[in-house]
Design a protein around this motif. Structure first.
Motif, mmCIF file in Angstrom:
data_model
loop_
_atom_site.group_PDB
_atom_site.id
_atom_site.type_symbol
_atom_site.label_atom_id
_atom_site.label_comp_id
_atom_site.label_asym_id
_atom_site.label_seq_id
_atom_site.Cartn_x
_atom_site.Cartn_y
_atom_site.Cartn_z
ATOM 1 N N UNK A 121 86.345 -19.404 -55.737
ATOM 2 C CA UNK A 121 85.725 -19.182 -54.426
ATOM 3 C C UNK A 121 85.831 -20.444 -53.577
ATOM 4 N N UNK A 122 85.573 -21.596 -54.197
ATOM 5 C CA UNK A 122 85.671 -22.869 -53.476
ATOM 6 C C UNK A 122 87.077 -23.040 -52.911
ATOM 7 N N UNK A 123 88.109 -22.800 -53.727
ATOM 8 C CA UNK A 123 89.488 -22.959 -53.258
ATOM 9 C C UNK A 123 89.845 -21.927 -52.190
ATOM 10 N N UNK A 124 89.337 -20.720 -52.320
ATOM 11 C CA UNK A 124 89.662 -19.691 -51.318
ATOM 12 C C UNK A 124 89.086 -20.038 -49.943
ATOM 13 N N UNK A 125 87.994 -20.813 -49.941
ATOM 14 C CA UNK A 125 87.343 -21.165 -48.668
ATOM 15 C C UNK A 125 87.883 -22.467 -48.068
ATOM 16 N N UNK A 126 88.138 -23.469 -48.917
ATOM 17 C CA UNK A 126 88.491 -24.776 -48.353
ATOM 18 C C UNK A 126 89.827 -25.325 -48.842
ATOM 19 N N UNK A 127 90.544 -24.597 -49.708
ATOM 20 C CA UNK A 127 91.852 -25.053 -50.151
ATOM 21 C C UNK A 127 92.861 -25.000 -49.014
ATOM 22 N N UNK A 130 95.405 -22.109 -47.659
ATOM 23 C CA UNK A 130 94.715 -21.095 -48.453
ATOM 24 C C UNK A 130 95.720 -20.094 -49.011
ATOM 25 N N UNK A 131 95.521 -19.727 -50.263
ATOM 26 C CA UNK A 131 96.382 -18.711 -50.882
ATOM 27 C C UNK A 131 95.847 -17.308 -50.644
ATOM 28 N N UNK A 132 94.641 -17.208 -50.067
ATOM 29 C CA UNK A 132 94.032 -15.902 -49.824
ATOM 30 C C UNK A 132 92.620 -15.855 -50.381
ATOM 31 N N UNK A 133 92.203 -14.678 -50.806
ATOM 32 C CA UNK A 133 90.859 -14.513 -51.355
ATOM 33 C C UNK A 133 90.764 -15.175 -52.725
ATOM 34 N N UNK A 134 89.555 -15.149 -53.301
ATOM 35 C CA UNK A 134 89.357 -15.758 -54.619
ATOM 36 C C UNK A 134 90.264 -15.144 -55.670
ATOM 37 N N UNK A 135 90.603 -13.861 -55.529
ATOM 38 C CA UNK A 135 91.495 -13.203 -56.494
ATOM 39 C C UNK A 135 92.881 -13.799 -56.507
ATOM 40 N N UNK A 136 93.277 -14.411 -55.376
ATOM 41 C CA UNK A 136 94.611 -15.016 -55.296
ATOM 42 C C UNK A 136 94.725 -16.247 -56.188
ATOM 43 N N UNK A 137 93.593 -16.735 -56.684
ATOM 44 C CA UNK A 137 93.585 -17.895 -57.566
ATOM 45 C C UNK A 137 93.272 -17.501 -59.009
ATOM 46 N N UNK A 142 95.420 -11.215 -59.041
ATOM 47 C CA UNK A 142 96.512 -11.352 -58.065
ATOM 48 C C UNK A 142 97.286 -12.654 -58.210
ATOM 49 N N UNK A 143 96.621 -13.692 -58.701
ATOM 50 C CA UNK A 143 97.271 -14.999 -58.745
ATOM 51 C C UNK A 143 98.106 -15.267 -59.974
ATOM 52 N N UNK A 144 98.205 -14.304 -60.884
ATOM 53 C CA UNK A 144 98.901 -14.580 -62.146
ATOM 54 C C UNK A 144 100.387 -14.811 -61.947
ATOM 55 N N UNK A 145 100.907 -15.768 -62.693
ATOM 56 C CA UNK A 145 102.343 -16.037 -62.688
ATOM 57 C C UNK A 145 103.066 -14.810 -63.231
ATOM 58 N N UNK A 277 99.166 -20.140 -55.222
ATOM 59 C CA UNK A 277 97.880 -20.681 -55.670
ATOM 60 C C UNK A 277 98.000 -22.162 -56.005
ATOM 61 N N UNK A 278 99.148 -22.555 -56.570
ATOM 62 C CA UNK A 278 99.337 -23.951 -56.960
ATOM 63 C C UNK A 278 99.568 -24.858 -55.752
#
Length: 756
Positions: A121-127, A130-137, A142-145, A277-278
């Protein structure tokens, strides 16, 4: 029971137990104060677990199950009621035990504690970007390789281990476990029409071989049935390699080890995540780098992050990380797979999850929470137990360590002995009352083992040079031969890495650890030690019948439960349910077999005996030799037929030690052998270690117990802290030298121990 029990006041403020008879409990009645910390003490096998887990916690959870709908109960089954007359004023019980956490490779410390969820959640808001929502990480979403499907590792299969090219499909060319010639899988390959099943695989064309081995999943109709054809390699990947290896049957594990090699995924570098995500970073770090950081370092990193828009999430994440540090797990990382945590680490992780819970007036039940902890870390554990109590919860702890007994509001001491000699409340009241009670626990509460006046001398050593495994920092150390050496240091300081990962491999080294003993529900001390063989022979000789009749895995087994004594209903969505077999009433054998006696006892009665009882019962030399060793390692209270799956880590280790004592060895390595031992039993263990050394062996013990440290000839202390703050030798020498001059955490606590 002492009169101090009367200090428990209002009946609504107590848990009332009346007439508990589970296992060896002898009609136990007592009152336990609610919203207080109660510690249960007594020798191993005295009935502590039967009272706390088998009666109080079991009944609480059974009553919760009864609130579910009839539909859910039909799937869940109905656990049997504990053997107790009445239990009053129970609250919902949460058991925090030493069971290893799920070994699924997708479960990590971060996912198990929800710390990774908050970090996403932290990365989805301030990364940025942004890669997208929290699921993108999420490596489980959604974020799986895509290359490794979020596992972080890829496997390569040696095709030569899957097929015998000199045979045809019909002749058994496929050598994968579970793929018999007349089985469904092989029939699918034979009938698919992609190749001639009667032709040796060696003669397949390149296209035919590719269809057999690598063809992607393809829907088709075979013999009028809709099915999916799948090449052998992807099928093996899905059936065997995508699942946890350690939970597989032994022959499957051997197959996996033979045909598969695992390496970090080249696409994601083992991070499990997509490039998007990376690419997202906070203060120069991406989410995978944050997850790989030591928890204590990640906590410090996040303290420098000030972002009002996510303040509540940041606060919750920091609290979780700080709790992990406080409980002595700051050396771990969020990407550490849950299945690799020790039993003690797993229990402390579960505790952290509950510390953040908003629930109050809950009963928390702990099973020896100090296991694996250095005295320095036990102080932290005690603080957390008191925090749970102070939130308005009832905390019940089964424990042997005097440091934790000392903080109890209330103590219940069971005994006086183990098994049939236990099951009674010897004392209930305050710690001061226990100390003055005259019970075995009371007498040993302040018992101290003295430092050796003359440690054994040594001339030869075993050298470790430049050890750098995990957090070890180019460690070189000499381990003396022919003496008792204790390797100690705080949890995570590098003890196991030094001994297990860095010691030179020698044929004469016997490693006796607490890992699970491989075996099914049918395995028990009698089968594992080989004791059952002379027992069956004795029964067969006395009754002039076949020995196979006296095996619950053979001809004499009850046909209804197949010799288990229990009937299991496996439920796909939750833990299975077991009930006592109605045909044999849990005795495991047919009525005919139970008519055969040996000195007045049938085979079921013999398997129900404790080791100590059996030693008095058997005159046969071979059986007595095994039983003597089991008593020597402190397992006299364990019953011969007790399933191995119910033994604690310390009991498993001592069972292995009993077997290895029959071998000729030169070096024994033991991992925390005091686990699960009462204070009075530690003296017996020390005598056993002395006997091993006096017989000419080298004994190396990884241990935190101060009594073992004080008794050692030599100490190797690692530290000074855990994780990256550890990994160095901070002291080597005799315990007396450690106490006299060293300035380590171990020296501090051992100094206090021997001076009391």
């Amino acid at each position: 029971m002492r009169a101090e029990q009367r200090h428990v006041a209002d009946s609504h403020d107590v848990i009332e137990v009346r007439g508990a008879r589970e296992n060896n409990l002898r009609d136990v009645s007592l009152e336990l104060p609610k919203r207080r910390l109660t510690v249960f003490t007594g020798v191993s096998g005295s009935g502590k677990s039967s009272l706390v887990f088998g009666t109080i916690a079991a009944e609480s959870q059974r009553m919760i199950n009864e609130t579910y709908s009839a539909f859910l109960q039909s799937f869940m089954g109905s656990p049997s009621r504990p053997d107790v007359d009445s239990l009053r004023n129970l609250s919902a019980a949460i058991v925090v035990d030493q069971e290893r956490m799920g070994a699924n490779s997708r479960s990590t410390l971060g996912t198990a504690t929800d710390a990774y969820t908050m970090l996403r959640i932290v990365f989805s808001r301030v990364g940025v970007p942004s890669a997208g929502s929290a699921l993108a990480y999420s490596f489980n979403g959604e974020g799986m390789c895509p290359a490794c499907e979020g596992i972080g590792k890829v496997s390569t299969i040696d095709v030569a281990g899957l097929i015998d090219p000199d045979r045809s499909i019909n002749e058994g060319a496929i050598t994968v476990p579970g793929f018999s010639v007349d089985g469904w899988y092989v029939k699918g390959y034979a009938d698919a029409g992609f190749f001639d099943p009667a032709k040796p695989v060696r003669d397949f064309t390149a296209g035919e071989l590719d269809d057999l081995l690598h063809k992607p999943a393809t829907k088709m109709k075979l013999n009028g049935i809709n099915t999916t054809y799948e090449g052998l390699v992807p099928r093996v990947q899905r059936m065997y390699l995508a699942k946890d290896r350690d939970s597989a049957q032994p022959h499957i594990r051997a197959f996996i080890d033979r045909v598969a090699t695992f390496a970090a995924c080249a696409a994601c570098g083992g991070s499990r995540l997509k490039p998007e995500a990376l690419a997202s970073r906070i203060a120069g770090r991406n989410i995978a780098e944050c997850s790989a950081m030591q928890v204590s370092d990640l906590a410090a990193f996040l303290r420098e992050l000030h972002e009002p828009s996510i303040a509540p999430v940041l606060t919750g994440l920091r609290q979780t990380l700080d709790s992990l540090v406080e409980i002595g797990l700051g050396y771990l990382s969020l990407d550490r797979e849950s299945g690799t945590l020790s039993g003690g680490e797993a229990q402390r992780v579960k505790m952290v999850r509950h510390l953040g819970s908003a629930l109050t007036d809950v009963t928390y039940v702990f099973d020896e929470p100090t296991i694996g902890l250095h005295p320095h870390d036990i102080q932290r554990m005690n603080t957390l137990l008191l925090r749970l109590r102070d939130k308005g919860n009832t905390v019940l702890v089964v424990e042997h360590k005097p440091e934790t007994i000392a903080i109890a509001d209330h103590v219940v001491d069971l005994g006086p002995g183990a098994g049939p000699a236990g099951g009674q409340v010897c004392f209930a009241g305050t710690v001061a009352g226990l100390r003055a009670s005259g019970t075995l626990t009371g007498r040993h509460l302040d018992h101290r083992v003295s430092l050796r006046d003359e440690p054994r001398s040594f001339s030869d050593t075993l050298s470790i040079k430049g050890a750098s495994l995990h957090n070890l920092r180019d460690v070189s150390v000499d381990i003396p031969l022919g003496v008792l050496t204790v390797v100690t240091g705080v949890a995570g300081s590098g003890k196991s890495s030094l001994i297990y990962g860095s010691m030179p491999r020698r044929d004469d080294v016997v490693v006796v650890d607490q890992s699970a003993i491989r075996g099914s529900r049918r395995s028990n001390p009698a089968t594992y030690t080989g004791l059952l063989d002379p027992v069956r022979t004795a029964f067969a000789k006395a009754n002039k019948v076949k020995a196979a009749l006296f095996s619950a895995n053979s001809e004499g087994a009850c046909p209804n439960c197949k010799g288990l004594g229990l009937v299991y209903v496996d439920l796909a969505m939750m833990a299975g349910v077991a009930s006592v077999c109605e045909e044999c009433e849990g005795k495991r054998f047919t009525p005919e077999v139970l008519t055969y006696k040996l000195r007045g006892r049938d085979i079921s009665e013999v398997l129900a005996m404790s080791v100590s009882e059996a030693r008095d019962f058997f005159t046969e030399k071979q059986a007595r030799a095994v039983l003597d060793r089991l008593v020597d390692v402190g397992l006299g209270y364990v019953s011969l037929g007790q399933p191995l799956t119910t033994l604690s880590g310390g009991e498993r280790q001592r069972l292995k030690l009993a077997i290895h004592m029959a071998e000729k060895a030169a070096t024994y390595i033991l991992d925390e052998p005091t686990t699960g031992l009462h204070l009075a039993d530690v003296d017996q263990l020390l005598a056993l270690l002395d006997r091993l050394v006096d017989d000419g062996n080298t004994v190396i013990v990884i241990e935190h117990h101060q009594a073992v440290m004080a008794h050692a000839d030599w100490i190797i202390d690692l530290g000074p802290g855990a994780g990256q703050d550890g990994g160095r030798i901070v002291f080597t020498g005799t315990p007396r030298e450690l106490v006299a001059s060293a300035q380590t955490l171990t020296a501090e606590h051992l100094r206090e121990y021997v001076s009391r």
